[in-house]
Structures are given as C-alpha cells and as structure tokens.
Write a protein that holds these residues in place. Structure first.
Motif: not given
Lengths: 113, 112
Positions: B71-91
């Motif tokens: 019962x878990x899930x994950x978000x993976x972001x590769x090759x991060x860029x400055x525009x990826x800066x934000x707040x991320x919410x799972x639901x």
C-alpha cells in the motif's frame, strides 16, 4: 490551463462578513468539488456537487454552504467569517463522480482581517 | 476513511539528479492514485496518475510506481530541472468514493 475558472482571484474582507466564491467547471464536466488549503491543513475536501445535486460533504463548517446551478457553475458561500477562514479555496471538476480525474482551478485567496 | 501519508515534507536536489517522493495509503480498496504539482500562486496540476491494475507508469521524465501489497506508491522525477521546483501532492481514491484524499505535500527544490 485546466479549463476550470474561479473568481475572484483575491478577496480581502473583515470578520463577521459574508463572501461568495464562484467556479466554472471544464466544458462538459458535471461534477464540482470545493477544497480548502491552509498552511497547516493541506488540501481539505469541503463538498461535492454533481449535475446540480449535492453528492458528498467533507469537513465543511455549518457557516459555509454551496450550490451548483443549472449551467453547472458553482458558488461557495462563506458567512460569519473568522480569522481562521483565511485560506486558499480551490474548485475542481471531473466529468462524473466515477471518473476520478479531477482538474483544479487557480483558486481564490481569501484573507479575513 | 482513507489516510494518505507523504514523505519527505521537503526535498532539495541538484539539477540533473533524481527525486523520489513516497506515499502510503490505508484503504486497500483505493484504486486510483494521482499526483499533483502546485507551483506558487497556482492551483494543483494533475501531472501523472496510476490505477491499481498496473505497477508502473511513465511520462517522459516522471514515473509513478505502485505496490498494492505494501500500500504505497512513489513519484520519480529524473534529470530534474529548476522548473520542477514546486509542491507535489499525492492522493488516493477508490471507485465509488466522491473525494480525493491528499497527502500533506512535498516541497521540492531543484538547485541550479
């Protein structure tokens, strides 16, 4: 742009007052949801409407009410405002309750002084 | 009702590195798991979602994995860029339910 519109963008008012927030869903979406986002509470579900009918209630105060009109736009009414009601209020829409993808509007920032 | 926990609450990475955000949920009947990105002054934007009949989904630099047993899930972001800066919410939500249950958010900062 999600296609969901909200007005006004900002609202500043005093304690004890009443305000109305407006939301227009994406074209074709029948379901509208209202959420409150404050710094210490995250995104809290308030209420949902589907095709004009109330479908679900979350942590909505009795001082708050909402409705969805025949043209599917929705209004959230907040009365007897308190300082703690200051928050971002988001509207989201989806095509139907069984379709879980929800698309959020830009929000209304309410400041109660 | 459903309870979604999200970690970490803040995450800083160097540009080009990967970022991973994890969420756990309590309701085994939940079967739809979206991720939202919220930039400053904007509403949450749906960036990727996954349903319980798949274990992984990719969209360019972002991917989501789901482990139903744990019962878990994950978000993976590769090759991060400055525009990826934000707040991320799972639901999470189950079929027939009316509202999404959100995690508490992760503030991602990508350092140039």
């Amino acid at each position: 742009d999600s296609g969901v519109t909200q007005t006004p963008k900002h609202l500043i008012t005093a304690t004890g007052q009443r305000v109305t927030l407006r939301c227009s869903p994406r074209s074709g979406d029948l379901s509208v949801y209202w959420y409150q986002q404050s710094l210490d509470q995250g995104l809290q579900f308030l209420i949902q409407y589907y095709n004009g009918e109330e479908r679900a209630k979350g942590n909505i105060l009795e001082r708050f009410s909402a409705q969805q009109f025949p043209d599917l736009h929705s209004e959230l009414n907040l009365s007897s405002l308190e300082l703690g009601d200051s928050a971002l209020y988001f509207c989201a829409s989806s095509s139907a309750p069984g379709h879980n993808e929800q698309f959020f509007g830009p929000g209304t920032r309410l400041t109660v002084l | 009702g459903e309870n979604v926990e999200q970690h970490p609450s803040t995450l800083s990475v160097q540009e080009g590195d990967s970022a991973v955000i994890k969420c756990t949920y309590s309701d085994s009947a939940s079967n739809y798991f979206p991720w939202y990105k919220q930039e400053l002054g904007k509403g949450p934007q749906l960036i990727i979602d996954i349903r319980s009949n798949v274990g992984e989904k990719k969209d360019q630099r972002i991917a989501v994995t789901l482990n139903k047993t744990a019962k878990h899930f994950s978000l993976h972001i590769t090759e991060t860029q400055p525009e990826d800066s934000a707040v991320y919410f799972c639901a999470a939500i189950r079929t027939g339910a009316n509202n999404l249950f959100f995690g508490t958010g992760t503030r991602l900062t990508v350092i140039p």
